[in-house]
Design a protein around this motif. Structure first.
Motif, PDB file in Angstrom:
ATOM      1  N   ALA A  56      -3.879  -1.959 -63.528  1.00 50.57           N
ATOM      2  CA  ALA A  56      -3.059  -0.877 -64.077  1.00 50.57           C
ATOM      3  C   ALA A  56      -3.870  -0.016 -65.042  1.00 50.57           C
ATOM      4  O   ALA A  56      -3.803   1.220 -65.000  1.00 50.57           O
ATOM      5  CB  ALA A  56      -1.842  -1.459 -64.793  1.00 50.57           C
ATOM      6  N   PHE A  57      -4.661  -0.647 -65.894  1.00 50.40           N
ATOM      7  CA  PHE A  57      -5.447   0.101 -66.868  1.00 50.40           C
ATOM      8  C   PHE A  57      -6.562   0.898 -66.195  1.00 50.40           C
ATOM      9  O   PHE A  57      -6.816   2.055 -66.551  1.00 50.40           O
ATOM     10  CB  PHE A  57      -6.047  -0.860 -67.900  1.00 50.40           C
ATOM     11  CG  PHE A  57      -6.885  -0.168 -68.939  1.00 50.40           C
ATOM     12  CD1 PHE A  57      -6.300   0.663 -69.871  1.00 50.40           C
ATOM     13  CD2 PHE A  57      -8.267  -0.336 -68.970  1.00 50.40           C
ATOM     14  CE1 PHE A  57      -7.070   1.312 -70.833  1.00 50.40           C
ATOM     15  CE2 PHE A  57      -9.033   0.302 -69.920  1.00 50.40           C
ATOM     16  CZ  PHE A  57      -8.436   1.131 -70.861  1.00 50.40           C
ATOM     17  N   ALA A  58      -7.221   0.305 -65.207  1.00 49.99           N
ATOM     18  CA  ALA A  58      -8.278   1.022 -64.487  1.00 49.99           C
ATOM     19  C   ALA A  58      -7.711   2.283 -63.831  1.00 49.99           C
ATOM     20  O   ALA A  58      -8.324   3.358 -63.868  1.00 49.99           O
ATOM     21  CB  ALA A  58      -8.908   0.113 -63.441  1.00 49.99           C
ATOM     22  N   ASP A  59      -6.514   2.163 -63.242  1.00 52.09           N
ATOM     23  CA  ASP A  59      -5.870   3.320 -62.619  1.00 52.09           C
ATOM     24  C   ASP A  59      -5.497   4.357 -63.679  1.00 52.09           C
ATOM     25  O   ASP A  59      -5.649   5.571 -63.457  1.00 52.09           O
ATOM     26  CB  ASP A  59      -4.615   2.870 -61.866  1.00 52.09           C
ATOM     27  CG  ASP A  59      -3.861   4.030 -61.256  1.00 52.09           C
ATOM     28  OD1 ASP A  59      -4.304   4.550 -60.222  1.00 52.09           O
ATOM     29  OD2 ASP A  59      -2.827   4.436 -61.839  1.00 52.09           O
ATOM     30  N   PHE A  60      -5.018   3.906 -64.844  1.00 53.65           N
ATOM     31  CA  PHE A  60      -4.645   4.828 -65.911  1.00 53.65           C
ATOM     32  C   PHE A  60      -5.840   5.660 -66.364  1.00 53.65           C
ATOM     33  O   PHE A  60      -5.738   6.885 -66.527  1.00 53.65           O
ATOM     34  CB  PHE A  60      -4.069   4.042 -67.096  1.00 53.65           C
ATOM     35  CG  PHE A  60      -3.598   4.910 -68.228  1.00 53.65           C
ATOM     36  CD1 PHE A  60      -2.515   5.759 -68.067  1.00 53.65           C
ATOM     37  CD2 PHE A  60      -4.232   4.872 -69.450  1.00 53.65           C
ATOM     38  CE1 PHE A  60      -2.071   6.563 -69.111  1.00 53.65           C
ATOM     39  CE2 PHE A  60      -3.799   5.655 -70.509  1.00 53.65           C
ATOM     40  CZ  PHE A  60      -2.718   6.504 -70.338  1.00 53.65           C
ATOM     41  N   MET A  61      -6.986   5.022 -66.558  1.00 50.92           N
ATOM     42  CA  MET A  61      -8.180   5.751 -66.988  1.00 50.92           C
ATOM     43  C   MET A  61      -8.629   6.737 -65.916  1.00 50.92           C
ATOM     44  O   MET A  61      -9.073   7.857 -66.229  1.00 50.92           O
ATOM     45  CB  MET A  61      -9.295   4.770 -67.343  1.00 50.92           C
ATOM     46  CG  MET A  61      -8.968   3.853 -68.519  1.00 50.92           C
ATOM     47  SD  MET A  61      -8.557   4.752 -70.045  1.00 50.92           S
ATOM     48  CE  MET A  61     -10.211   5.263 -70.563  1.00 50.92           C
ATOM     49  N   ASP A  62      -8.506   6.348 -64.650  1.00 51.46           N
ATOM     50  CA  ASP A  62      -8.839   7.267 -63.556  1.00 51.46           C
ATOM     51  C   ASP A  62      -7.936   8.500 -63.595  1.00 51.46           C
ATOM     52  O   ASP A  62      -8.403   9.644 -63.398  1.00 51.46           O
ATOM     53  CB  ASP A  62      -8.694   6.569 -62.201  1.00 51.46           C
ATOM     54  CG  ASP A  62      -9.816   5.589 -61.924  1.00 51.46           C
ATOM     55  OD1 ASP A  62     -10.861   5.673 -62.607  1.00 51.46           O
ATOM     56  OD2 ASP A  62      -9.650   4.734 -61.033  1.00 51.46           O
ATOM     57  N   GLN A  63      -6.643   8.278 -63.858  1.00 52.14           N
ATOM     58  CA  GLN A  63      -5.700   9.396 -63.922  1.00 52.14           C
ATOM     59  C   GLN A  63      -6.013  10.312 -65.105  1.00 52.14           C
ATOM     60  O   GLN A  63      -5.951  11.546 -64.986  1.00 52.14           O
ATOM     61  CB  GLN A  63      -4.262   8.861 -64.034  1.00 52.14           C
ATOM     62  CG  GLN A  63      -3.754   8.100 -62.833  1.00 52.14           C
ATOM     63  CD  GLN A  63      -3.561   8.982 -61.608  1.00 52.14           C
ATOM     64  OE1 GLN A  63      -3.487  10.209 -61.711  1.00 52.14           O
ATOM     65  NE2 GLN A  63      -3.486   8.369 -60.445  1.00 52.14           N
ATOM     66  N   LEU A  64      -6.372   9.712 -66.256  1.00 53.98           N
ATOM     67  CA  LEU A  64      -6.693  10.528 -67.430  1.00 53.98           C
ATOM     68  C   LEU A  64      -7.931  11.389 -67.202  1.00 53.98           C
ATOM     69  O   LEU A  64      -8.019  12.515 -67.712  1.00 53.98           O
ATOM     70  CB  LEU A  64      -6.916   9.633 -68.654  1.00 53.98           C
ATOM     71  CG  LEU A  64      -5.691   8.970 -69.273  1.00 53.98           C
ATOM     72  CD1 LEU A  64      -6.074   8.266 -70.567  1.00 53.98           C
ATOM     73  CD2 LEU A  64      -4.574   9.982 -69.542  1.00 53.98           C
ATOM     74  N   ASN A  65      -8.881  10.865 -66.466  1.00 54.69           N
ATOM     75  CA  ASN A  65     -10.109  11.622 -66.199  1.00 54.69           C
ATOM     76  C   ASN A  65      -9.847  12.882 -65.388  1.00 54.69           C
ATOM     77  O   ASN A  65     -10.712  13.763 -65.317  1.00 54.69           O
ATOM     78  CB  ASN A  65     -11.129  10.735 -65.489  1.00 54.69           C
ATOM     79  CG  ASN A  65     -11.759   9.717 -66.431  1.00 54.69           C
ATOM     80  OD1 ASN A  65     -11.952  10.002 -67.614  1.00 54.69           O
ATOM     81  ND2 ASN A  65     -12.089   8.545 -65.921  1.00 54.69           N
ATOM     82  N   LYS A  66      -8.649  12.979 -64.805  1.00 57.35           N
ATOM     83  CA  LYS A  66      -8.295  14.163 -64.026  1.00 57.35           C
ATOM     84  C   LYS A  66      -7.625  15.239 -64.877  1.00 57.35           C
ATOM     85  O   LYS A  66      -7.287  16.308 -64.360  1.00 57.35           O
ATOM     86  CB  LYS A  66      -7.362  13.774 -62.871  1.00 57.35           C
ATOM     87  CG  LYS A  66      -7.962  12.779 -61.885  1.00 57.35           C
ATOM     88  CD  LYS A  66      -6.936  12.350 -60.848  1.00 57.35           C
ATOM     89  CE  LYS A  66      -7.500  11.288 -59.914  1.00 57.35           C
ATOM     90  NZ  LYS A  66      -6.495  10.813 -58.920  1.00 57.35           N
TER      91      LYS A  66
END
Length: 339
Positions: A118-128
């Motif tokens: 969940a956290f890895a996906d969250f950071m990926d989303q923030l990078n966008k």
């Protein structure tokens, strides 16, 4: 006396326990029936689906409006592992009914995997979002972090065995679990604001908004008629009910200078309904400590209870689907504040 009623035409597999106080108080009858218990937030607003959830379902993240960067010092996933309900009627000599329901088939290792993904996906989303993202690794090297005390991961928070909601709170490996004075777990105290001041310093030093998401996973919905001195009935119920909700929201800190600024949570306007068919509600007279639930160190036993027997692989897939929708919505909300 044990009775079984005919299935309702709206039957969805819910379980209801009903006790009635007869007029002459000779005996209490127990009725186990199949009925429908609507989700609590569905009474006010229809829950979103993972596909439909978006920034519009989150309160505006106004504090992030002018911040060129985002600091993420934490991310919490609250797994509901116990729920319960009680009801009574007619005062001390009246009817009483209660039940507890616990999660089964999902161990701590699987919860940790979900939190990490969940956290890895969250950071990926923030990078966008087009902003500078400062993650927990960099945060832990800062001067401000010296005032933050990490906790053991996970933490248990909630009711005693068989009474009310209980949670296991996980933080991903990359982000230590910690509390600020607004939290309700891990010994958080309103008089100890070291962590909160550290967040303001992180904000001021990086000219950034600091955010810490809190996301909750539910597996069952309980209902109760509550306490009444006039009714002859005491009724409680439970049904499978998978959903993503929030606790204190996406907490935000924004400071122009150290220790001075604003903080507020951005809450979900609605939950995210998931597929409850990843498990089923099962009645058992065994002690939960004998049923390999995996939570023995948090409570000893709950006798004569229900449990939600989940398929671990399906549970993980469904929960991540909901959390990824939540992450995407938060990232969209942050991106929109920059416009």
């Amino acid at each position: 006396m044990l009775l079984q009623s005919p299935p309702s035409r709206m039957e969805r597999g819910a379980i209801r326990v009903l006790k009635e106080r007869p007029l002459r108080k000779i005996m209490i009858a127990l009725l186990v029936a199949l009925t429908v218990v609507p989700p609590s937030f569905a009474k006010k607003i229809e829950p979103a689906t993972p596909e439909s959830f978006s920034a519009k379902d989150i309160e505006p993240m106004k504090l992030a409006g002018k911040a060129p960067a985002i600091v993420v010092p934490g991310y919490r996933v609250w797994f509901t592992v116990q729920d319960g309900a009680a009801a009574s009627s007619g005062g001390g000599g009246g009817a009483k009914a209660k039940l507890s329901v616990s999660l089964s088939g999902v161990d701590e290792a699987l919860m940790a995997e979900i939190a990490d993904a969940a956290f890895a996906d969250f950071m990926d989303q923030l990078n966008k979002t087009g902003r500078t993202i400062i993650g927990p690794e960099e945060v832990q090297q800062s001067e401000a972090w010296k005032n933050v005390t990490p906790l053991d991961n996970p933490q248990y928070d909630g009711a005693k065995p068989g009474k009310g909601l209980g949670f296991l709170i996980f933080s991903p490996k990359a982000a230590p679990l910690w509390v600020h004075h607004f939290d309700v777990f891990g010994g958080a105290s309103g008089f100890n604001q070291k962590s909160t001041k550290a967040m303001y310093k992180l904000s001021a030093d990086n000219k950034a908004v600091v955010i810490v998401p809190n996301v909750m996973i539910r597996f069952a919905q309980v209902s109760t008629t509550g306490k009444s001195n006039y009714s002859r009935y005491a009724e409680v119920g439970v049904e499978p009910w998978m959903a993503v909700q929030m606790t204190s929201g996406v907490y935000q800190w924004w400071a122009k200078v150290a220790r001075l600024g604003q903080s507020s949570p951005a809450l979900l306007k609605t939950g995210i309904q998931l597929d409850s068919a990843v498990g089923e509600i099962v009645k058992s007279d065994e002690k939960h400590s004998d049923m390999d639930l995996g939570f023995g160190k948090y409570w000893k036993s709950v006798k004569g209870s229900y449990y939600y027997k989940a398929d671990p692989a399906k549970y993980k897939a469904e929960v991540l689907k909901g959390i990824q929708a939540f992450n995407r919505g938060v990232a969209q909300a942050l991106a929109e504040t920059k416009k």
